[in-house]
Motif scaffolding. Structure first.
Motif, PDB file in Angstrom:
ATOM      1  N   ALA A  90      29.884 -30.020 -30.145  1.00 57.23           N
ATOM      2  CA  ALA A  90      28.583 -29.797 -29.502  1.00 57.23           C
ATOM      3  C   ALA A  90      27.578 -29.242 -30.503  1.00 57.23           C
ATOM      4  CB  ALA A  90      28.742 -28.857 -28.312  1.00 57.23           C
ATOM      5  N   ASP A  91      27.996 -28.281 -31.307  1.00 56.99           N
ATOM      6  CA  ASP A  91      27.103 -27.688 -32.305  1.00 56.99           C
ATOM      7  C   ASP A  91      26.636 -28.729 -33.318  1.00 56.99           C
ATOM      8  OD1 ASP A  91      27.300 -25.194 -31.133  1.00 56.99           O
ATOM      9  OD2 ASP A  91      28.861 -24.476 -32.493  1.00 56.99           O
ATOM     10  N   ILE A 130      25.560 -32.455 -25.576  1.00 55.75           N
ATOM     11  CA  ILE A 130      24.717 -33.162 -26.549  1.00 55.75           C
ATOM     12  C   ILE A 130      23.770 -34.120 -25.827  1.00 55.75           C
ATOM     13  CG2 ILE A 130      24.739 -34.682 -28.568  1.00 55.75           C
ATOM     14  CD1 ILE A 130      27.565 -33.599 -29.177  1.00 55.75           C
ATOM     15  N   GLU A 131      24.276 -34.825 -24.812  1.00 61.99           N
ATOM     16  CA  GLU A 131      23.423 -35.729 -24.034  1.00 61.99           C
ATOM     17  C   GLU A 131      22.225 -34.982 -23.454  1.00 61.99           C
ATOM     18  OE1 GLU A 131      25.421 -38.104 -21.080  1.00 61.99           O
ATOM     19  OE2 GLU A 131      27.266 -38.161 -22.248  1.00 61.99           O
ATOM     20  N   LYS A 132      22.499 -33.855 -22.816  1.00 58.18           N
ATOM     21  CA  LYS A 132      21.425 -33.083 -22.188  1.00 58.18           C
ATOM     22  C   LYS A 132      20.443 -32.564 -23.234  1.00 58.18           C
ATOM     23  CE  LYS A 132      24.222 -30.320 -19.898  1.00 58.18           C
ATOM     24  NZ  LYS A 132      24.687 -29.247 -18.984  1.00 58.18           N
ATOM     25  N   TYR A 133      20.972 -32.167 -24.375  1.00 56.10           N
ATOM     26  CA  TYR A 133      20.097 -31.652 -25.432  1.00 56.10           C
ATOM     27  C   TYR A 133      19.179 -32.757 -25.954  1.00 56.10           C
ATOM     28  CZ  TYR A 133      18.636 -28.513 -29.134  1.00 56.10           C
ATOM     29  OH  TYR A 133      17.878 -27.699 -29.943  1.00 56.10           O
ATOM     30  N   LEU A 134      19.701 -33.978 -26.054  1.00 58.63           N
ATOM     31  CA  LEU A 134      18.868 -35.100 -26.486  1.00 58.63           C
ATOM     32  C   LEU A 134      17.699 -35.302 -25.537  1.00 58.63           C
ATOM     33  CD1 LEU A 134      18.233 -37.565 -28.254  1.00 58.63           C
ATOM     34  CD2 LEU A 134      19.912 -38.869 -26.931  1.00 58.63           C
ATOM     35  N   TRP A 135      17.981 -35.270 -24.223  1.00 58.04           N
ATOM     36  CA  TRP A 135      16.902 -35.459 -23.252  1.00 58.04           C
ATOM     37  C   TRP A 135      15.885 -34.320 -23.312  1.00 58.04           C
ATOM     38  CZ3 TRP A 135      17.723 -40.023 -23.321  1.00 58.04           C
ATOM     39  CH2 TRP A 135      18.878 -40.673 -22.885  1.00 58.04           C
ATOM     40  N   ALA A 142      18.634 -42.924 -26.382  1.00 64.71           N
ATOM     41  CA  ALA A 142      19.498 -43.499 -25.351  1.00 64.71           C
ATOM     42  C   ALA A 142      20.914 -42.985 -25.592  1.00 64.71           C
ATOM     43  CB  ALA A 142      19.472 -45.025 -25.396  1.00 64.71           C
ATOM     44  N   VAL A 143      21.724 -43.081 -24.546  1.00 62.00           N
ATOM     45  CA  VAL A 143      23.124 -42.670 -24.618  1.00 62.00           C
ATOM     46  C   VAL A 143      23.992 -43.832 -24.179  1.00 62.00           C
ATOM     47  CG1 VAL A 143      24.903 -41.145 -23.673  1.00 62.00           C
ATOM     48  CG2 VAL A 143      22.629 -40.225 -24.216  1.00 62.00           C
ATOM     49  N   THR A 201      20.985 -43.951 -19.941  1.00 64.61           N
ATOM     50  CA  THR A 201      22.398 -43.677 -20.199  1.00 64.61           C
ATOM     51  C   THR A 201      23.187 -44.856 -19.662  1.00 64.61           C
ATOM     52  OG1 THR A 201      22.137 -41.276 -20.048  1.00 64.61           O
ATOM     53  CG2 THR A 201      24.353 -42.158 -19.703  1.00 64.61           C
ATOM     54  N   VAL A 202      24.005 -45.469 -20.519  1.00 63.15           N
ATOM     55  CA  VAL A 202      24.724 -46.681 -20.129  1.00 63.15           C
ATOM     56  C   VAL A 202      26.227 -46.460 -20.260  1.00 63.15           C
ATOM     57  CG1 VAL A 202      25.038 -49.147 -20.536  1.00 63.15           C
ATOM     58  CG2 VAL A 202      22.807 -48.092 -20.983  1.00 63.15           C
ATOM     59  N   ASP A 203      26.929 -46.486 -19.116  1.00 62.98           N
ATOM     60  CA  ASP A 203      28.395 -46.523 -19.147  1.00 62.98           C
ATOM     61  C   ASP A 203      28.799 -47.913 -19.614  1.00 62.98           C
ATOM     62  OD1 ASP A 203      28.458 -43.971 -18.187  1.00 62.98           O
ATOM     63  OD2 ASP A 203      28.992 -44.506 -16.147  1.00 62.98           O
TER      64      ASP A 203
END
Length: 293
Positions: A90-91, A130-135, A142-143, A201-203
Protein backbone atom coordinates in the motif's frame (compact mmCIF):
# COMPACT_ATOMS: atom_id res chain seq x y z
CA UNK A 1 -0.29 9.65 -24.89
CA UNK A 2 2.81 8.00 -26.26
CA UNK A 3 5.36 7.55 -23.46
CA UNK A 4 4.42 4.91 -20.88
CA UNK A 5 6.36 3.77 -17.83
CA UNK A 6 5.63 0.13 -17.08
CA UNK A 7 6.51 -1.04 -13.57
CA UNK A 8 7.15 -4.73 -12.99
CA UNK A 9 8.10 -4.83 -16.65
CA UNK A 10 9.79 -8.24 -16.51
CA UNK A 11 6.88 -9.86 -14.66
CA UNK A 12 3.95 -11.66 -16.25
CA UNK A 13 1.46 -8.85 -16.76
CA UNK A 14 4.05 -6.07 -16.90
CA UNK A 15 5.90 -7.72 -19.79
CA UNK A 16 2.63 -8.56 -21.57
CA UNK A 17 1.65 -4.90 -21.35
CA UNK A 18 5.08 -3.64 -22.43
CA UNK A 19 5.13 -5.84 -25.55
CA UNK A 20 1.57 -4.86 -26.47
CA UNK A 21 2.42 -1.18 -26.17
CA UNK A 22 5.61 -1.61 -28.22
CA UNK A 23 3.69 -3.41 -30.98
CA UNK A 24 1.32 -0.44 -31.12
CA UNK A 25 3.93 2.31 -31.45
CA UNK A 26 4.12 3.45 -27.84
CA UNK A 27 7.41 4.54 -26.33
CA UNK A 28 7.90 2.14 -23.43
CA UNK A 29 10.08 2.71 -20.37
CA UNK A 30 10.47 -0.63 -18.62
CA UNK A 31 11.22 -0.46 -14.90
CA UNK A 32 13.33 -3.38 -13.72
CA UNK A 33 15.61 -4.14 -10.81
CA UNK A 34 17.94 -6.10 -13.06
CA UNK A 35 18.45 -4.67 -16.56
CA UNK A 36 20.81 -7.55 -17.37
CA UNK A 37 18.21 -10.29 -16.90
CA UNK A 38 17.12 -12.24 -20.02
CA UNK A 39 13.60 -10.82 -19.67
CA UNK A 40 14.89 -7.25 -19.54
CA UNK A 41 17.27 -7.76 -22.46
CA UNK A 42 14.42 -9.20 -24.56
CA UNK A 43 12.36 -6.11 -23.83
CA UNK A 44 15.27 -3.92 -24.86
CA UNK A 45 15.63 -5.85 -28.13
CA UNK A 46 11.92 -5.25 -28.77
CA UNK A 47 12.47 -1.50 -28.43
CA UNK A 48 11.87 -0.69 -24.76
CA UNK A 49 14.05 1.72 -22.82
CA UNK A 50 15.24 -0.06 -19.68
CA UNK A 51 15.04 1.86 -16.42
CA UNK A 52 16.97 0.38 -13.53
CA UNK A 53 15.10 1.04 -10.32
CA UNK A 54 12.64 0.01 -7.68
CA UNK A 55 9.37 1.49 -6.45
CA UNK A 56 10.73 1.17 -2.92
CA UNK A 57 13.32 3.82 -3.87
CA UNK A 58 10.79 6.22 -5.35
CA UNK A 59 13.09 9.25 -5.20
CA UNK A 60 15.40 7.61 -7.72
CA UNK A 61 12.55 7.59 -10.25
CA UNK A 62 11.76 11.30 -10.18
CA UNK A 63 13.26 12.07 -13.59
CA UNK A 64 11.63 9.19 -15.44
CA UNK A 65 8.21 10.04 -14.00
CA UNK A 66 8.66 13.55 -15.33
CA UNK A 67 9.39 12.22 -18.82
CA UNK A 68 6.32 9.99 -19.36
CA UNK A 69 2.65 10.59 -20.21
CA UNK A 70 1.26 7.45 -18.61
CA UNK A 71 2.05 4.98 -15.85
CA UNK A 72 1.15 1.30 -15.75
CA UNK A 73 1.38 0.56 -12.05
CA UNK A 74 1.67 -3.04 -10.93
CA UNK A 75 3.32 -3.95 -7.64
CA UNK A 76 5.70 -6.92 -7.20
CA UNK A 77 3.92 -10.17 -6.26
CA UNK A 78 4.15 -11.51 -2.71
CA UNK A 79 3.75 -15.27 -2.38
CA UNK A 80 3.46 -15.45 1.42
CA UNK A 81 1.34 -12.47 2.35
CA UNK A 82 0.93 -10.89 5.77
CA UNK A 83 -0.24 -7.65 7.35
CA UNK A 84 3.32 -6.34 6.99
CA UNK A 85 3.62 -7.16 3.27
CA UNK A 86 0.17 -5.65 2.63
CA UNK A 87 1.20 -2.43 4.40
CA UNK A 88 4.43 -2.27 2.40
CA UNK A 89 2.54 -2.69 -0.89
CA UNK A 90 0.00 0.00 0.00
CA UNK A 91 2.80 2.43 0.89
CA UNK A 92 4.63 1.74 -2.39
CA UNK A 93 1.50 2.31 -4.46
CA UNK A 94 0.64 5.54 -2.67
CA UNK A 95 4.17 6.88 -3.09
CA UNK A 96 4.08 6.10 -6.83
CA UNK A 97 0.76 7.93 -7.22
CA UNK A 98 2.09 10.92 -5.28
CA UNK A 99 5.15 11.13 -7.53
CA UNK A 100 3.01 10.73 -10.65
CA UNK A 101 0.90 13.69 -9.57
CA UNK A 102 3.89 15.78 -8.60
CA UNK A 103 5.69 15.13 -11.88
CA UNK A 104 2.69 15.70 -14.12
CA UNK A 105 1.93 12.16 -15.30
CA UNK A 106 -1.29 12.47 -17.27
CA UNK A 107 -2.86 9.05 -16.70
CA UNK A 108 -2.30 6.18 -14.24
CA UNK A 109 -3.54 2.65 -14.93
CA UNK A 110 -3.34 0.64 -11.73
CA UNK A 111 -3.50 -3.14 -11.83
CA UNK A 112 -5.17 -4.35 -8.65
CA UNK A 113 -6.81 -7.74 -8.07
CA UNK A 114 -10.29 -9.19 -8.45
CA UNK A 115 -12.31 -8.71 -5.26
CA UNK A 116 -9.94 -6.12 -3.80
CA UNK A 117 -12.87 -4.23 -2.24
CA UNK A 118 -14.17 -7.37 -0.49
CA UNK A 119 -10.73 -8.07 0.94
CA UNK A 120 -10.73 -4.77 2.80
CA UNK A 121 -12.49 -6.46 5.75
CA UNK A 122 -9.38 -8.49 6.56
CA UNK A 123 -6.76 -6.51 4.60
CA UNK A 124 -7.40 -2.92 5.76
CA UNK A 125 -4.37 -1.50 3.91
CA UNK A 126 -3.78 -3.30 0.64
CA UNK A 127 -4.67 -2.95 -3.02
CA UNK A 128 -8.08 -1.36 -2.41
CA UNK A 129 -6.26 1.32 -0.39
CA UNK A 130 -4.24 2.18 -3.50
CA UNK A 131 -7.39 2.26 -5.66
CA UNK A 132 -9.07 4.72 -3.31
CA UNK A 133 -5.95 6.85 -3.11
CA UNK A 134 -5.82 7.07 -6.91
CA UNK A 135 -9.39 8.37 -7.03
CA UNK A 136 -8.68 10.86 -4.25
CA UNK A 137 -5.50 12.11 -5.96
CA UNK A 138 -7.34 14.00 -8.68
CA UNK A 139 -5.27 12.28 -11.38
CA UNK A 140 -6.85 10.85 -14.49
CA UNK A 141 -6.73 7.09 -14.16
CA UNK A 142 -8.35 3.69 -14.29
CA UNK A 143 -8.18 0.44 -12.34
CA UNK A 144 -8.10 -3.04 -13.80
CA UNK A 145 -8.77 -5.96 -11.45
CA UNK A 146 -7.47 -9.14 -13.10
CA UNK A 147 -8.77 -12.61 -12.21
CA UNK A 148 -6.50 -15.60 -11.49
CA UNK A 149 -3.71 -15.88 -14.06
CA UNK A 150 -3.62 -19.07 -16.09
CA UNK A 151 0.18 -18.73 -15.96
CA UNK A 152 0.08 -19.12 -12.16
CA UNK A 153 -0.42 -22.84 -12.74
CA UNK A 154 3.28 -22.92 -13.64
CA UNK A 155 4.26 -21.86 -10.11
CA UNK A 156 5.79 -24.54 -7.85
CA UNK A 157 2.92 -24.10 -5.38
CA UNK A 158 0.54 -25.88 -7.79
CA UNK A 159 2.81 -28.94 -7.98
CA UNK A 160 2.30 -29.74 -11.66
CA UNK A 161 6.01 -30.53 -12.11
CA UNK A 162 5.48 -33.51 -9.79
CA UNK A 163 2.21 -34.58 -11.39
CA UNK A 164 0.03 -32.95 -8.72
CA UNK A 165 -2.63 -30.27 -8.80
CA UNK A 166 -2.52 -28.62 -5.37
CA UNK A 167 -5.75 -26.74 -4.75
CA UNK A 168 -6.84 -24.54 -1.81
CA UNK A 169 -10.43 -23.88 -2.97
CA UNK A 170 -13.53 -26.04 -2.65
CA UNK A 171 -13.67 -28.57 -5.47
CA UNK A 172 -16.84 -27.14 -7.01
CA UNK A 173 -16.15 -23.42 -6.48
CA UNK A 174 -15.87 -21.76 -9.89
CA UNK A 175 -13.59 -18.74 -10.26
CA UNK A 176 -12.73 -16.70 -13.36
CA UNK A 177 -9.36 -17.12 -15.08
CA UNK A 178 -7.43 -14.87 -17.45
CA UNK A 179 -4.34 -15.11 -19.65
CA UNK A 180 -1.78 -12.38 -19.00
CA UNK A 181 -1.58 -11.70 -22.74
CA UNK A 182 -5.20 -10.51 -22.53
CA UNK A 183 -4.33 -8.24 -19.60
CA UNK A 184 -1.60 -6.68 -21.73
CA UNK A 185 -3.97 -6.22 -24.66
CA UNK A 186 -6.62 -4.60 -22.49
CA UNK A 187 -4.05 -2.32 -20.82
CA UNK A 188 -2.94 -1.17 -24.26
CA UNK A 189 -6.55 -0.50 -25.25
CA UNK A 190 -7.06 1.56 -22.09
CA UNK A 191 -4.02 3.73 -22.84
CA UNK A 192 -5.20 4.17 -26.43
CA UNK A 193 -8.63 5.29 -25.15
CA UNK A 194 -7.65 6.74 -21.79
CA UNK A 195 -10.22 9.53 -21.78
CA UNK A 196 -13.04 7.00 -22.14
CA UNK A 197 -11.66 4.87 -19.30
CA UNK A 198 -10.92 7.73 -16.92
CA UNK A 199 -12.52 6.97 -13.54
CA UNK A 200 -13.44 3.38 -14.42
CA UNK A 201 -12.76 0.22 -12.43
CA UNK A 202 -12.93 -2.92 -14.57
CA UNK A 203 -13.11 -6.45 -13.17
CA UNK A 204 -11.24 -8.40 -15.83
CA UNK A 205 -11.45 -12.12 -16.44
CA UNK A 206 -12.74 -14.77 -18.79
CA UNK A 207 -14.43 -18.11 -18.29
CA UNK A 208 -15.09 -19.41 -14.77
CA UNK A 209 -13.93 -22.93 -13.95
CA UNK A 210 -14.03 -25.08 -10.84
CA UNK A 211 -10.82 -26.77 -9.65
CA UNK A 212 -12.23 -30.08 -10.88
CA UNK A 213 -12.84 -28.61 -14.34
CA UNK A 214 -9.29 -27.27 -14.42
CA UNK A 215 -8.01 -30.70 -13.39
CA UNK A 216 -10.01 -32.41 -16.14
CA UNK A 217 -8.65 -29.98 -18.74
CA UNK A 218 -5.09 -30.51 -17.53
CA UNK A 219 -5.45 -34.29 -17.71
CA UNK A 220 -7.06 -34.15 -21.15
CA UNK A 221 -4.50 -31.79 -22.68
CA UNK A 222 -1.46 -33.43 -21.07
CA UNK A 223 -2.78 -36.96 -21.66
CA UNK A 224 -1.81 -38.04 -18.17
CA UNK A 225 -3.30 -38.69 -14.77
CA UNK A 226 -2.78 -35.86 -12.26
CA UNK A 227 -3.10 -36.26 -8.52
CA UNK A 228 -5.65 -33.84 -7.04
CA UNK A 229 -4.42 -32.51 -3.68
CA UNK A 230 -6.96 -30.62 -1.58
CA UNK A 231 -5.27 -28.36 0.99
CA UNK A 232 -7.25 -28.15 4.27
CA UNK A 233 -8.09 -24.68 5.55
CA UNK A 234 -6.22 -25.25 8.81
CA UNK A 235 -3.04 -25.89 6.83
CA UNK A 236 -3.54 -22.65 4.92
CA UNK A 237 -3.86 -20.79 8.23
CA UNK A 238 -0.51 -22.21 9.31
CA UNK A 239 1.10 -20.99 6.08
CA UNK A 240 -0.54 -17.56 5.79
CA UNK A 241 -3.53 -16.26 7.73
CA UNK A 242 -4.12 -13.61 5.07
CA UNK A 243 -4.27 -16.16 2.25
CA UNK A 244 -6.47 -18.47 4.33
CA UNK A 245 -8.98 -15.65 4.88
CA UNK A 246 -8.94 -14.91 1.14
CA UNK A 247 -9.80 -18.54 0.38
CA UNK A 248 -12.59 -18.41 2.97
CA UNK A 249 -13.97 -15.25 1.36
CA UNK A 250 -13.96 -16.79 -2.11
CA UNK A 251 -15.60 -20.00 -0.85
CA UNK A 252 -18.35 -18.16 1.05
CA UNK A 253 -19.04 -15.14 -1.16
CA UNK A 254 -17.34 -15.68 -4.47
CA UNK A 255 -16.56 -12.77 -6.75
CA UNK A 256 -18.98 -10.21 -8.12
CA UNK A 257 -20.13 -10.95 -11.69
CA UNK A 258 -17.75 -9.71 -14.38
CA UNK A 259 -19.28 -7.44 -17.02
CA UNK A 260 -18.35 -9.61 -20.00
CA UNK A 261 -20.50 -7.50 -22.32
CA UNK A 262 -18.42 -4.41 -21.55
CA UNK A 263 -15.14 -6.28 -21.96
CA UNK A 264 -16.22 -7.85 -25.25
CA UNK A 265 -17.08 -4.40 -26.58
CA UNK A 266 -13.32 -3.72 -26.47
CA UNK A 267 -11.89 -7.25 -26.84
CA UNK A 268 -14.31 -9.49 -28.75
CA UNK A 269 -12.83 -12.76 -27.45
CA UNK A 270 -10.61 -13.51 -24.49
CA UNK A 271 -8.27 -16.51 -24.43
CA UNK A 272 -10.07 -19.63 -23.20
CA UNK A 273 -8.41 -22.12 -20.87
CA UNK A 274 -8.26 -24.85 -23.51
CA UNK A 275 -6.79 -22.38 -26.00
CA UNK A 276 -4.16 -21.26 -23.48
CA UNK A 277 -3.23 -24.89 -22.86
CA UNK A 278 -2.88 -25.57 -26.59
CA UNK A 279 -0.88 -22.42 -27.32
CA UNK A 280 1.26 -22.16 -24.17
CA UNK A 281 0.33 -24.31 -21.22
CA UNK A 282 1.08 -27.84 -22.47
CA UNK A 283 4.60 -26.95 -23.57
CA UNK A 284 5.50 -25.05 -20.39
CA UNK A 285 4.02 -27.62 -18.01
CA UNK A 286 5.96 -30.40 -19.78
CA UNK A 287 9.10 -28.29 -19.44
CA UNK A 288 8.46 -28.09 -15.69
CA UNK A 289 8.36 -31.87 -15.51
CA UNK A 290 11.56 -32.28 -17.50
CA UNK A 291 13.36 -29.74 -15.30
CA UNK A 292 12.49 -31.80 -12.23
CA UNK A 293 13.97 -35.02 -13.70
Amino acid sequence: MKKILVTGATGKQGSATAYELLKNNFEVYALTRNPHSPEALNLEKAGAFLVKGDLEDIEGLREIFKKVDGLYLVLPPVWVSSRETDEKEADAGIQAINLAKEQGVEFVLYSSVLGSDKQELFRPRFKFTIEKYLWESGLQGAVIRPASFMENLLLPSFGLAEGNFINPLSEEKAVPWVATSDIGAFARIIFQNYKEFDGKTVDFGGESLTPKQVLNLLEEKLSQRINFVQVPLEVLYQQSETFAKLVEMIDKEGYDPIDHKFISSWIPKLTGFAQWMDETGIKKIKELGSEGN
